[in-house]
Design an enzyme around this catalytic site. Structure first.
Site, PDB file in Angstrom:
ATOM      1  N   ASP A  12       0.848  -1.197   0.000  1.00  0.00           N
ATOM      2  CA  ASP A  12       0.000   0.000   0.000  1.00  0.00           C
ATOM      3  C   ASP A  12       0.886   1.250   0.000  1.00  0.00           C
ATOM      4  O   ASP A  12       0.612   2.231  -0.689  1.00  0.00           O
ATOM      5  CB  ASP A  12      -0.908  -0.014   1.238  1.00  0.00           C
ATOM      6  CG  ASP A  12      -1.628  -1.333   1.384  1.00  0.00           C
ATOM      7  OD1 ASP A  12      -2.621  -1.547   0.685  1.00  0.00           O
ATOM      8  OD2 ASP A  12      -1.165  -2.196   2.161  1.00  0.00           O
ATOM      9  N   HIS A  34      -4.287  -3.809   6.014  1.00  0.00           N
ATOM     10  CA  HIS A  34      -3.985  -4.050   4.598  1.00  0.00           C
ATOM     11  C   HIS A  34      -5.281  -4.503   3.931  1.00  0.00           C
ATOM     12  O   HIS A  34      -5.565  -5.693   3.807  1.00  0.00           O
ATOM     13  CB  HIS A  34      -2.896  -5.112   4.434  1.00  0.00           C
ATOM     14  CG  HIS A  34      -2.719  -5.537   2.998  1.00  0.00           C
ATOM     15  ND1 HIS A  34      -2.375  -4.655   2.009  1.00  0.00           N
ATOM     16  CD2 HIS A  34      -2.870  -6.728   2.392  1.00  0.00           C
ATOM     17  CE1 HIS A  34      -2.324  -5.292   0.853  1.00  0.00           C
ATOM     18  NE2 HIS A  34      -2.630  -6.560   1.062  1.00  0.00           N
TER      19      HIS A  34
HETATM   20  P1  NDP Z   1      -0.730 -15.892  -3.851  1.00  0.00           P
HETATM   21  O1  NDP Z   1       0.688 -16.355  -3.751  1.00  0.00           O
HETATM   22  O2  NDP Z   1      -1.118 -15.034  -4.989  1.00  0.00           O
HETATM   23  O3  NDP Z   1      -1.163 -15.119  -2.516  1.00  0.00           O
HETATM   24  C1  NDP Z   1      -0.858 -15.642  -1.239  1.00  0.00           C
HETATM   25  C2  NDP Z   1      -1.508 -14.789  -0.180  1.00  0.00           C
HETATM   26  O4  NDP Z   1      -0.992 -13.468  -0.224  1.00  0.00           O
HETATM   27  C3  NDP Z   1      -3.027 -14.648  -0.327  1.00  0.00           C
HETATM   28  O5  NDP Z   1      -3.613 -14.735   0.974  1.00  0.00           O
HETATM   29  C4  NDP Z   1      -3.175 -13.268  -0.885  1.00  0.00           C
HETATM   30  O6  NDP Z   1      -4.380 -12.656  -0.511  1.00  0.00           O
HETATM   31  C5  NDP Z   1      -2.063 -12.569  -0.141  1.00  0.00           C
HETATM   32  N1  NDP Z   1      -1.753 -11.234  -0.620  1.00  0.00           N
HETATM   33  C6  NDP Z   1      -1.423 -10.183   0.181  1.00  0.00           C
HETATM   34  N2  NDP Z   1      -1.245  -9.091  -0.528  1.00  0.00           N
HETATM   35  C7  NDP Z   1      -1.473  -9.409  -1.806  1.00  0.00           C
HETATM   36  C8  NDP Z   1      -1.464  -8.669  -3.000  1.00  0.00           C
HETATM   37  N3  NDP Z   1      -1.228  -7.409  -3.040  1.00  0.00           N
HETATM   38  N4  NDP Z   1      -1.703  -9.305  -4.141  1.00  0.00           N
HETATM   39  C9  NDP Z   1      -1.987 -10.600  -4.129  1.00  0.00           C
HETATM   40  N5  NDP Z   1      -2.041 -11.346  -3.022  1.00  0.00           N
HETATM   41  C10 NDP Z   1      -1.797 -10.758  -1.862  1.00  0.00           C
HETATM   42  O7  NDP Z   1      -1.714 -17.115  -3.787  1.00  0.00           O
HETATM   43  P2  NDP Z   1      -1.621 -18.545  -4.490  1.00  0.00           P
HETATM   44  O8  NDP Z   1      -2.980 -19.130  -4.326  1.00  0.00           O
HETATM   45  O9  NDP Z   1      -0.939 -18.480  -5.815  1.00  0.00           O
HETATM   46  O10 NDP Z   1      -0.613 -19.323  -3.552  1.00  0.00           O
HETATM   47  C11 NDP Z   1      -0.883 -19.619  -2.224  1.00  0.00           C
HETATM   48  C12 NDP Z   1      -0.080 -20.867  -1.898  1.00  0.00           C
HETATM   49  O11 NDP Z   1      -0.201 -21.064  -0.503  1.00  0.00           O
HETATM   50  C13 NDP Z   1      -0.612 -22.113  -2.598  1.00  0.00           C
HETATM   51  O12 NDP Z   1       0.482 -22.757  -3.204  1.00  0.00           O
HETATM   52  C14 NDP Z   1      -1.187 -22.950  -1.453  1.00  0.00           C
HETATM   53  O13 NDP Z   1      -0.966 -24.315  -1.671  1.00  0.00           O
HETATM   54  C15 NDP Z   1      -0.413 -22.428  -0.283  1.00  0.00           C
HETATM   55  N6  NDP Z   1      -1.012 -22.505   1.031  1.00  0.00           N
HETATM   56  C16 NDP Z   1      -0.148 -22.860   2.001  1.00  0.00           C
HETATM   57  C17 NDP Z   1      -0.575 -22.957   3.281  1.00  0.00           C
HETATM   58  C18 NDP Z   1       0.387 -23.414   4.291  1.00  0.00           C
HETATM   59  O14 NDP Z   1       1.581 -23.323   4.054  1.00  0.00           O
HETATM   60  N7  NDP Z   1      -0.067 -23.903   5.411  1.00  0.00           N
HETATM   61  C19 NDP Z   1      -1.956 -22.643   3.670  1.00  0.00           C
HETATM   62  C20 NDP Z   1      -2.774 -22.227   2.574  1.00  0.00           C
HETATM   63  C21 NDP Z   1      -2.290 -22.150   1.304  1.00  0.00           C
HETATM   64  P3  NDP Z   1      -5.728 -12.722  -1.398  1.00  0.00           P
HETATM   65  O15 NDP Z   1      -6.180 -14.165  -1.352  1.00  0.00           O
HETATM   66  O16 NDP Z   1      -6.633 -11.794  -0.678  1.00  0.00           O
HETATM   67  O17 NDP Z   1      -5.341 -12.276  -2.775  1.00  0.00           O
END
Ligand code: NDP
Length: 328
Positions: A161, A189
């Site tokens: 931001d 955020h």
């Molecule tokens: P991203 O890598 O795009 O995003 C991950 C997180 O960052 C989301 O919560 C997203 O929020 C957040 N975020 C914060 N700021 C921003 C921003 N400006 N723009 C985009 N995202 C932002 O998500 P993916 O789905 O590609 O990847 C998530 C990974 O996490 C997957 O591989 C999944 O398997 C893994 N995962 C791992 C967990 C663990 O380790 N225990 C638990 C859950 C998931 P928002 O959703 O609001 O965009």
């Protein structure tokens, strides 16, 4: 050669992870003379673990001289073992028809478990940055679930931001982003955050005087920064992963290596300043030095700012009360 720093990253095979890991391994986060060991966490499902293996193969193929080791795992206690820095990126995205309340609770489970694992196995000085949304509340939950760690070591990412606001201001004022100092982004955020350039300077002179248009501030600037994530999703068909990863790098780099007197925005647990209840993870202006941040205190808060700060605080308090029953 310095001893390697252990950097844990969750959600390592996701979009943000893909834009983040290569930059950490190349030294952009902790310095070009600082070896790192990457400790990567992904979900215990075949697809996520396979994707993680693929990312690790690519990291290997970069032959980064600073990459001193790598671990891929589905166990938080392995990922966080002796971690010096933990980037909590993985979070549960909102599914179709999912209520905000359910999303909060799903993430609360993840961040309670990760806070407990950090508490058990991480370095006692671990620096934690939560990126996964809702980032401030997830950071709060992790902090509350790690009673043996210093609460000051839990932070949430407001830097995206901050960077978005910087670029908008630089465009408006016709100056370079690097010339602007003393910008603040208060709060959560989320689209309620309040980017505040009342104190900002360009070459020591007031940026507000230079822009001099309150209407632009209220009706264009603040909404544009707040809705930037949605605008990027609409344009790209995907969320803003590279700029989010870049902001995470900026946040940790400044925290570890220092901001050289410059103000940066970090989501940190409030000490009660500015009327923000103690413990709430809130975007504040800080300076950083020797691995510690210091709150910029005693800034005047006018009526417009009070209203904006109270709005983003109310959202955070609502999130916090939605998970309070899980935290004892
Ligand atoms: P991203 O890598 O795009 O995003 C991950 C997180 O960052 C989301 O919560 C997203 O929020 C957040 N975020 C914060 N700021 C921003 C921003 N400006 N723009 C985009 N995202 C932002 O998500 P993916 O789905 O590609 O990847 C998530 C990974 O996490 C997957 O591989 C999944 O398997 C893994 N995962 C791992 C967990 C663990 O380790 N225990 C638990 C859950 C998931 P928002 O959703 O609001 O965009």
């Amino acid at each position: 050669m310095k001893a390697p720093v252990r950097v844990a990253v969750t959600g390592a095979a996701g979009q943000i992870g893909y834009a983040l890991l290569f930059r950490i391994a190349s030294g952009e986060m902790l310095g070009k003379d600082q070896p790192v060991i990457l400790q990567l966490l992904e979900l215990p499902i075949d697809k996520a673990q396979a994707a993680l293996r693929g990312v690790m193969m690519e990291l290997e193929d970069c032959a980064f001289p600073l990459l001193a080791g790598m671990v891929g795992t589905d166990d938080p206690e392995v990922a966080f073992k002796d971690a010096d820095v933990a980037l909590l990126v993985g979070a549960r995205p909102r599914g179709p028809g999912m209520e905000r309340k359910d999303l909060l609770l799903e993430n609360a489970k993840i961040f309670t478990a990760q806070g407990a694992a950090l508490n058990k196995v991480a370095s006692r000085d671990v620096k934690v940055l939560v990126v996964g949304n809702p980032a401030n509340t997830n950071a709060y939950i992790a902090m509350k679930s790690a009673p043996d760690l210093d609460p000051k070591n839990f932070t949430a990412m407001l830097r995206l931001d901050h960077n978005r606001a910087l670029s908008q201001l630089a465009n408006r004022a016709g100056v370079a982003v690097g010339e602007i100092e003393k910008l603040v982004v208060w709060g959560n955020h989320s689209p309620t955050m309040y980017p505040d350039y009342r104190f900002a300077t360009v070459g020591g002179a007031s940026l507000k005087d230079r822009i001099g248009d309150d209407d632009w501030n209220a009706n264009e600037f603040i909404p544009k920064v707040g809705k930037r994530g949605a605008a990027i999703i609409e344009a790209r068909g995907l969320s803003s992963a590279a700029s989010a990863a870049n902001a995470a790098i900026d946040h940790v780099r400044d925290w570890v290596l220092g901001s050289e007197g410059k103000w940066v925005t970090m989501g940190i647990p409030s000490d009660g300043s500015y009327g923000i209840p103690e413990g709430v993870i809130f975007g504040f202006p800080v300076t950083t030095e020797n691995g510690r941040y210091t709150l910029v205190r005693d800034l005047p808060i006018d009526d417009f700012s009070r209203t904006a700060i109270d709005k983003t605080l109310a959202e955070l308090e609502e999130e916090r009360s939605g998970v309070a029953h899980l935290l004892g």
